[in-house]
Design an enzyme around this catalytic site. Structure first.
Site, short mmCIF file in Angstrom:
data_model
loop_
_atom_site.label_atom_id
_atom_site.label_comp_id
_atom_site.label_asym_id
_atom_site.label_seq_id
_atom_site.Cartn_x
_atom_site.Cartn_y
_atom_site.Cartn_z
N HIS A 267 0.84 -1.22 0.00
CA HIS A 267 0.00 0.00 0.00
C HIS A 267 0.86 1.26 0.00
CE1 HIS A 267 -3.26 -2.76 1.30
NE2 HIS A 267 -2.31 -3.27 2.09
N SER B 272 15.02 22.27 -15.93
CA SER B 272 13.82 23.07 -16.17
C SER B 272 14.24 24.39 -16.79
CB SER B 272 13.10 23.31 -14.84
OG SER B 272 12.34 24.50 -14.90
N LYS C 55 16.22 22.49 -10.63
CA LYS C 55 15.58 21.22 -10.96
C LYS C 55 16.48 20.25 -11.70
CE LYS C 55 11.26 20.84 -11.18
NZ LYS C 55 10.39 19.93 -10.47
N GLU D 173 9.96 9.10 -16.74
CA GLU D 173 8.58 9.51 -16.99
C GLU D 173 8.16 9.19 -18.43
OE1 GLU D 173 8.31 13.66 -15.85
OE2 GLU D 173 9.15 13.20 -13.90
#
Ligand code: ARG
Length: 459
Positions: free
Chosen positions: A156, A277, A283, A290
């Protein structure tokens, strides 16, 4: 606009119809396979006395020349042709004249395209398998170095019990090993030659199908000519295997994205495998992970496309089946790219051992072991469970792990605690006690690693 047919027509094809119908734009990818297949076909025709030896030689030389010249950029692929089969035949006739017109004896584009697609898919299955093997080698090397890198195991997405990094990677090793098994299964099933099926009903020429199959390294020939030209099961099986590979990569990527986040900091992606970024200078983003996760959708899409495209087609060949190519090619390319990129990302990734261990400690994954410790000291389990429950509550309030408490604090909750509690509930002890086959304890893991090494050496 050039076509292999036209004799029975009184009007030229509408340009829009030609463009809509043509497949050269994407099936030119099958050029090598088309020529390989044609060379085998011509060789067999000569062996059967259907072509003379000279005719065969002219055809084979002509075909080899076309392949070489296209490869060298000397022969452009003629956009005016309907498909790759038409392009090759027209180029051959242009090169060697009348003899070129004999190549298509005893053959249809229906069995020709069925052959080309099988040859192409067969190669791509092997390439995919090789890439998976490289990925498994990287996973294994991470595992070998991290048999005692303790980390939380989750259910979980809540910390459950401590495991090791090696054990966690081992779960994915199993996934990708199954994926390879699926590729081998479908390879074995698909490796039969459809050539000789003709348009759908075989041919009246005395073709030697087995001979062609042999030349092209197939294990045998298909047994029903209608099925031979109507079957795309092997593509659907491949897309299904590719979908599962993507599903595994995607789950793994999701974990890497989490692990690489500021909150987890279990891993750090290499600069070469991260992106920045345009506005936020601080960043460092896991775009590759992704993208792999994102591209899973288009591979599933290809599988759905093909299943849907095939579901209402009466036997045998129908033009719908030309739609098998673009989505399949895209899926094959996508999955190979994803495995390559993913392997590079994992190979260069750094693991933050301290963060993982600290996280495992803070998750109370050793609470069950602490209760078992008290049982060993004569406390009935139900009482021990309650005591450790209170102990955990105390730690939660204090913001520390059980291991961080002093012996005095421990004794304050239960007098049975002794100095040996720390050893008993250490991550090492918790993990090392788990020794059933497939469990994270070092001894159990080492046996599995030995099997993995053997598997990668042999297969
Ligand atoms: N371009 C076609 C395909 O990809 C080749 C087979 C054409 N056969 C035919 N009878 N139109 O399926």
């Amino acid at each position: 606009m050039a076509q292999l047919w036209g004799g029975r027509f009184t009007k030229a094809t509408d340009q829009m119809v030609f463009d809509f119908n043509a497949s050269l734009r994407f099936d030119s990818r099958l050029l090598t396979q088309d020529i390989q297949g044609s060379i085998a076909h011509a060789t067999m025709l000569a062996k059967q006395g259907i072509l003379t030896e000279e005719e065969k030689c002219a055809i084979v030389d002509g075909l080899s020349g076309i392949l070489k010249d296209v490869g060298d950029g000397k022969l452009p692929i003629d956009k005016g042709q309907e498909d790759v089969h038409s392009f090759v035949e027209a180029a051959l006739i242009q090169r060697i004249g009348e003899t070129g017109k004999k190549l298509h004896t005893g053959r249809s584009r229906n069995d020709q395209v069925a052959l080309d697609m099988r040859l192409y898919t067969r190669e791509r299955v092997l390439v995919t398998d090789g890439l998976l093997k490289e990925l498994l080698e990287v996973l294994l090397s991470v595992m070998e170095k991290n048999l005692d890198t303790y980390m939380p195991g989750f259910t979980h997405l809540q910390k459950a019990q401590p495991v090791t990094l090696a054990h966690h990677f081992g779960a994915y090793f199993e996934c990708f090993r199954r994926d390879r098994g699926r590729l081998w299964d479908l390879y074995r099933r698909m490796n039969v030659c459809p050539l000789g099926a003709g348009a759908l009903a075989g041919t009246t020429y005395p073709l030697d199908r087995e001979y062609v199959a042999n030349l092209l390294s197939f294990d045998g020939v298909t047994q029903n000519s209608m099925d031979s030209v109507a079957d795309r099961d092997y593509l659907i099986e491949f897309l299904s295997a590719l979908s599962l590979i993507m599903m595994h990569l995607s789950r793994f990527c999701e974990e890497i994205i989490l692990w690489n986040s500021n909150e987890y900091q279990f891993v750090e992606l290499d600069d070469a495998f991260s992106t920045g970024s345009s506005i936020m200078p601080q960043k460092k983003n896991p775009d590759i992970a992704e993208l792999v996760r994102g591209k899973t959708g288009r591979v599933y899409g290809a599988l759905m496309s093909l299943l849907t495209m095939m579901k209402g087609i009466p036997l045998a060949y129908n033009k719908d089946m030309q739609e098998d190519k673009e989505v399949s090619f895209d899926a094959m390319d996508t999955v190979c790219d994803c495995i390559r990129l993913f392997t590079g990302m994992v190979r260069t990734m750094k693991f933050n051992r301290e963060r993982m261990e600290r996280s495992a400690l803070m998750g109370f994954g050793n609470a069950t072991d602490a209760a078992d410790y008290l049982v060993g000291k004569g406390v009935p389990f139900r009482d021990a469970h309650g005591i450790i429950g209170r102990l955990v509550l105390y730690c939660v309030k204090k913001g520390c792990a059980i291991d961080d408490l002093s012996l005095d604090e421990l004794k304050g909750i239960c007098g049975r605690f002794e100095e040996d509690i720390y050893e008993a509930i250490s991550l090492k002890a918790c993990v090392e006690r788990r020794l059933t086959v497939g469990a994270p304890g070092r001894k159990a893991m080492e046996e599995v690693l030995e099997k993995y090494r053997k598997y990668l050496n042999e297969e």
